[in-house]
Design an enzyme around this catalytic site. Structure first.
Site, PDB file in Angstrom:
ATOM      1  N   LYS A 123      -4.390  -6.776   3.889  1.00 15.06           N
ATOM      2  CA  LYS A 123      -4.410  -5.661   2.926  1.00 15.06           C
ATOM      3  C   LYS A 123      -5.850  -5.337   2.519  1.00 15.06           C
ATOM      4  CE  LYS A 123      -3.180  -2.424   0.133  1.00 15.06           C
ATOM      5  NZ  LYS A 123      -3.799  -2.328  -1.102  1.00 15.06           N
ATOM      6  N   GLU A 154      -9.997   1.951   4.408  1.00 16.61           N
ATOM      7  CA  GLU A 154      -9.784   3.116   3.524  1.00 16.61           C
ATOM      8  C   GLU A 154     -11.130   3.579   2.934  1.00 16.61           C
ATOM      9  OE1 GLU A 154      -6.562   2.489   0.555  1.00 16.61           O
ATOM     10  OE2 GLU A 154      -8.069   2.947  -0.959  1.00 16.61           O
ATOM     11  N   SER A 195       0.827  -1.205   0.000  1.00 17.14           N
ATOM     12  CA  SER A 195       0.000   0.000   0.000  1.00 17.14           C
ATOM     13  C   SER A 195       0.855   1.247   0.000  1.00 17.14           C
ATOM     14  CB  SER A 195      -0.902   0.022   1.235  1.00 17.14           C
ATOM     15  OG  SER A 195      -1.658   1.227   1.233  1.00 17.14           O
ATOM     16  N   LYS A 207     -12.521  -0.778  -7.265  1.00 14.88           N
ATOM     17  CA  LYS A 207     -11.887  -1.943  -7.910  1.00 14.88           C
ATOM     18  C   LYS A 207     -12.269  -3.251  -7.254  1.00 14.88           C
ATOM     19  CE  LYS A 207      -7.942   0.388  -9.929  1.00 14.88           C
ATOM     20  NZ  LYS A 207      -7.485   1.358  -8.918  1.00 14.88           N
ATOM     21  N   HIS A 248      -7.325  -3.372   5.197  1.00 14.57           N
ATOM     22  CA  HIS A 248      -6.775  -2.009   5.065  1.00 14.57           C
ATOM     23  C   HIS A 248      -7.604  -1.225   4.044  1.00 14.57           C
ATOM     24  CE1 HIS A 248      -4.514   0.807   2.565  1.00 14.57           C
ATOM     25  NE2 HIS A 248      -3.852   1.158   3.647  1.00 14.57           N
ATOM     26  N   ASN A 249      -7.850  -1.840   2.901  1.00  7.07           N
ATOM     27  CA  ASN A 249      -8.599  -1.140   1.858  1.00  7.07           C
ATOM     28  C   ASN A 249     -10.041  -0.859   2.275  1.00  7.07           C
ATOM     29  OD1 ASN A 249      -6.254  -1.539   0.391  1.00  7.07           O
ATOM     30  ND2 ASN A 249      -7.331  -1.978  -1.505  1.00  7.07           N
ATOM     31  N   ARG A 283     -39.544 -16.111  14.105  1.00  7.68           N
ATOM     32  CA  ARG A 283     -38.995 -17.259  13.363  1.00  7.68           C
ATOM     33  C   ARG A 283     -39.628 -18.558  13.846  1.00  7.68           C
ATOM     34  NH1 ARG A 283     -33.933 -18.392  14.305  1.00  7.68           N
ATOM     35  NH2 ARG A 283     -33.484 -19.349  12.294  1.00  7.68           N
ATOM     36  N   ARG A 339     -20.870   4.169  -2.691  1.00 10.52           N
ATOM     37  CA  ARG A 339     -20.259   4.309  -4.021  1.00 10.52           C
ATOM     38  C   ARG A 339     -21.233   3.813  -5.090  1.00 10.52           C
ATOM     39  NH1 ARG A 339     -13.749   3.047  -3.967  1.00 10.52           N
ATOM     40  NH2 ARG A 339     -13.272   4.043  -1.989  1.00 10.52           N
TER      41      ARG A 339
HETATM   42  C1  6PG Z   1      -3.332   1.307  -1.490  1.00 10.28           C
HETATM   43  C2  6PG Z   1      -4.652   1.479  -2.161  1.00 10.28           C
HETATM   44  C3  6PG Z   1      -4.622   0.803  -3.487  1.00 10.28           C
HETATM   45  C4  6PG Z   1      -5.686   1.280  -4.433  1.00 10.28           C
HETATM   46  C5  6PG Z   1      -7.052   0.843  -4.053  1.00 10.28           C
HETATM   47  C6  6PG Z   1      -8.128   1.730  -4.589  1.00 10.28           C
HETATM   48  O1  6PG Z   1      -3.355   0.716  -0.425  1.00 10.28           O
HETATM   49  O2  6PG Z   1      -2.322   1.773  -2.013  1.00 10.28           O
HETATM   50  O3  6PG Z   1      -5.660   0.922  -1.386  1.00 10.28           O
HETATM   51  O4  6PG Z   1      -4.624  -0.560  -3.251  1.00 10.28           O
HETATM   52  O5  6PG Z   1      -5.613   2.641  -4.590  1.00 10.28           O
HETATM   53  O6  6PG Z   1      -7.208  -0.432  -4.599  1.00 10.28           O
HETATM   54  O7  6PG Z   1      -9.265   1.010  -4.484  1.00 10.28           O
HETATM   55  P1  6PG Z   1     -10.596   1.381  -5.216  1.00 10.28           P
HETATM   56  O8  6PG Z   1     -10.254   1.607  -6.658  1.00 10.28           O
HETATM   57  O9  6PG Z   1     -11.458   0.200  -5.005  1.00 10.28           O
HETATM   58  O10 6PG Z   1     -11.074   2.631  -4.564  1.00 10.28           O
END
Ligand code: 6PG
Length: 493
Positions: A187, A194, A130, A266, A190-191, A462, A293
C-alpha cells in the site's frame, strides 16, 4: 460469549463508516464501535437505519457482538491509536480471532503487531485500503498481509467488498500478499506511485499552461482526450474534472486557480523514499515528488526568491530558442509531446516502484507476486489505470522480470516516446520551467541503460582520499593505489 455479527468495525470516520456500509451491503451483519460513541448512534440512526448493524458503546460489547473466529477491523489513525485499540481488544478476544488494521500503517509497526497478537493467541492482518470515500463504500482495492492463517477466514468477505475488474467484472482487487507487513508495504508503494503520478500530471499542467498557453477549458479537453488512450486512469479523469469546476465560494473563474500552491502530505511517500534509501534502490520519482511537495510548502521563501532570482533571459540564445519554438509552434503537436513525456515518465515511475517491491520482498522473504500487485491496483484504488493490465501481463509472462522497462511492451512504448520526452525536458529546462519528475525519470532511463557510468572516477576519488579500495574491470579483487605518489606533480605546487 459471542454474538451473531459476521464482522466488526472500529473507527467511524469517513473511511470506516463507508467500509462498514459496504460490508453490510454484501449480506454480512456488522457490529460497529467508535471511541466517541455519538458517532455510533449517528450511524445506526442515520445511514445504517433499517440495515443489519449492531451499534456498541464499549470495546467489550463490540467484541462480544461478533461471532468467532471474530473478524475485527480497525480504521483509525495509524500509529499509537492502533496500539491502544489492540491493547483494549486483546483481553476480550478468543484464540483464533482476527484483528485487521485498514489504516496507512508503517509496515514495521505491523510486523511488530503480528508477533504481539500471535503471541497472545490471535491473528493479525495489516490491510492496505485504497480508494477514498467512494472506494470504501462501493469497492476499494484491498492489500492484506500478516498472519497467513487468517486469510481463509477473511478471504470471502474481503473479496466480496473489493472492487472488481476483468472482462466480466468478477476479479476482485484483493489477494493475499505475504506475511508480516507485506500488505502495508505494498500500500505504501501504491501511495508513492500515486505521488509520482500526481507530480507528473502537475508538471504536464504547468507546461501546457505556461509554455503552451492552454487555459482551463483547453486543459479539460486535453485531459478528456488523454483519458481515452494509454494514459486512461482515475487521476487523469479527476484532473479533467477539476478543470471544469468554477469557484464555488463567491469568486469568479475556476476553482483550481484560487487554490494556494502549497501541497500537503501525510507521510507515506516519505516512507517509501526513506525505505528506498535504506534498500539502496533508486526510487527517484517518489523522492522527487516528495521534495516537490516540500518546495511547494516553502511558499513565502519562494515568493521572496521570485523577486530576486532570474530565469533564462528571453532570446539570449537563438539556437536554444529555436528548439523551444519548434516544440511549441504547433499546439496539437506540443500537447502530444507532453503526453508522450508523461507516459514514458509514468512507465519509469512504475518500473521503480516494482523494483523497490522486489528488493523489499527479498529482504523480508515475502514472496510477493508482482502480477497480483498490479491486479490489486487495477481497480478501486487511486492509481487505478488501464495500463496496469499491461504490467500484470508483463509479470505473468515473467514473474522474475528484473525491470518493467525490459518488457517488450514497455520497452517499445518508451522507445516511441523518447524523442518527444527529451524535447519536452530540454524545452522546459531552456525556458526555466521546473519539471523535476519528467527529468528525473529521463535521467533514470538514461542511467539504467548505460553499461558504463562515471562511477569508476568516483571509486578512484574514494580510494584517493580514504583508501576505500576499488574493483577493476579486468581482474578480481579489491585494489588500492597510492594516488598521491602516482599522480603527476601539479606545475604550480
Ligand atoms: C488511497 C490514498 C489515501 C490517501 C493518501 C493521501 O489510496 O486511498 O492514497 O491513502 O488519500 O494517504 O496521501 P497524502 O496526504 O500523503 O497525499
Amino acid at each position: 460469549m459471542s454474538g451473531d455479527c459476521d464482522f466488526g468495525l472500529i473507527g467511524l470516520a469517513v473511511m470506516g463508516e463507508n467500509l462498514a456500509l459496504n460490508v453490510e451491503s454484501r449480506g454480512y451483519k456488522v457490529a460497529v464501535y467508535n471511541r466517541t460513541t455519538e458517532k455510533v448512534d449517528d450511524l445506526i440512526n442515520g445511514r445504517a437505519a433499517g440495515k443489519d448493524f449492531v451499534g456498541t458503546h464499549s470495546i467489550e460489547d463490540f467484541v462480544k457482538a461478533v461471532r468467532r473466529p471474530r473478524k475485527l477491523m480497525m480504521l483509525v489513525k495509524a500509529g499509537p491509536a492502533v496500539d491502544a485499540i489492540i491493547e483494549q481488544l486483546l483481553p476480550h478476544c478468543d484464540p483464533g480471532d482476527i484483528i485487521i488494521d485498514g489504516g496507512n500503517e508503517y509496515y514495521l509497526n505491523t510486523e511488530r503487531r503480528v508477533k504481539q497478537v500471535e503471541e497472545a493467541g490471535m491473528l493479525y492482518v495489516g490491510c492496505g485500503v485504497s480508494g477514498g470515500e467512494e472506494g470504501a463504500l462501493k469497492g476499494p482495492s484491498l492489500m492484506p498481509g500478516g498472519s497467513k492463517e487468517a486469510w481463509p477466514h477473511i478471504k470471502d468477505l474481503l473479496q466480496s467488498i473489493a472492487a472488481k475488474v476483468g472482462p466480466n467484472n468478477d476479479i476482485p482487487c484483493c489477494e493475499w500478499l505475504g506475511n508480516g507487513g507485506a500488505g502495508n508495504y505494498v500500500k505504501m508503494v501504491h501511495n508513492g506511485i500515486e505521488y509520482g503520478d500526481m507530480q507528473l500530471i502537475c508538471e504536464a499542467y504547468q507546461l501546457l499552461h505556461e509554455l503552451g498557453g492552454l487555459d482551463n477549458d483547453d486543459l479539460y479537453e486535453v485531459f478528456e482526450k488523454w483519458n481515452q488512450g494509454d494514459l486512461q486512469s482515475y487521476l487523469i479523469e479527476i484532473t479533467r474534472d477539476i478543470f471544469s469546476v468554477k469557484d464555488d465560494q463567491g469568486g469568479d473563474g475556476y476553482l483550481v486557480d484560487k487554490i494556494l500552491d502549497v501541497a500537503g502530505a501525510k507521510g507515506t511517500g516519505k516512507w517509501m523514499s526513506q525505505l528506498a534509501l535504506d534498500l539502496g534502490v533508486p526510487s527517484t520519482l517518489v523522492t522527487t515528488a516528495v521534495f516537490a511537495r516540500g518546495l511547494s510548502a516553502q511558499k513565502e521563501a519562494r515568493v521572496r526568491a521570485s523577486e530576486k532570482l532570474n530565469g533564462p533571459a528571453s532570446g539570449s540564445n537563438q539556437e536554444m530558442t529555436a528548439i523551444v519554438k519548434q516544440l511549441i509552434g504547433n499546439r496539437e503537436a506540443f500537447v502530444e509531446a507532453v503526453k508522450q513525456a508523461l507516459y514514458a515518465s509514468k512507465i519509469v515511475s512504475y518500473a521503480q516502484g516494482f523494483v523497490q517491491l522486489q528488493a523489499a520482498s527479498e529482504e523480508h522473504d515475502w514472496g510477493l507476486n508482482y502480477g497480483n500487485c498490479a491486479l490489486l491496483w487495477r481497480g478501486g484504488c487511486i492509481i487505478r489505470a488501464q495500463f496496469l493490465d499491461r504490467i500484470k501481463e508483463a509479470f505473468d509472462a515473467d514473474p522474475n522480470l528484473e525491470n518493467l522497462l525490459l518488457n517488450s511492451f514497455f520497452e517499445n512504448a518508451v522507445e516511441d516516446a523518447q524523442e518527444s520526452w527529451r524535447a519536452v525536458v530540454a524545452a522546459a529546462s531552456i525556458m526555466g520551467i521546473p519539471v523535476p519528475a519528467f527529468s528525473t525519470a529521463l535521467n533514470y532511463y538514461d542511467g539504467y541503460r548505460m553499461a558504463r557510468l562515471p562511477a569508476n572516477l568516483l571509486q578512484a576519488q574514494r580510494d584517493y582520499f580514504g583508501a576505500h579500495t576499488y574493483q577493476r574491470v579486468d581482474k578480481e579483487g579489491a585494489f588500492h593505489s597510492e594516488w598521491l605518489q602516482l599522480r603527476k606533480e601539479p606545475a604550480h605546487s
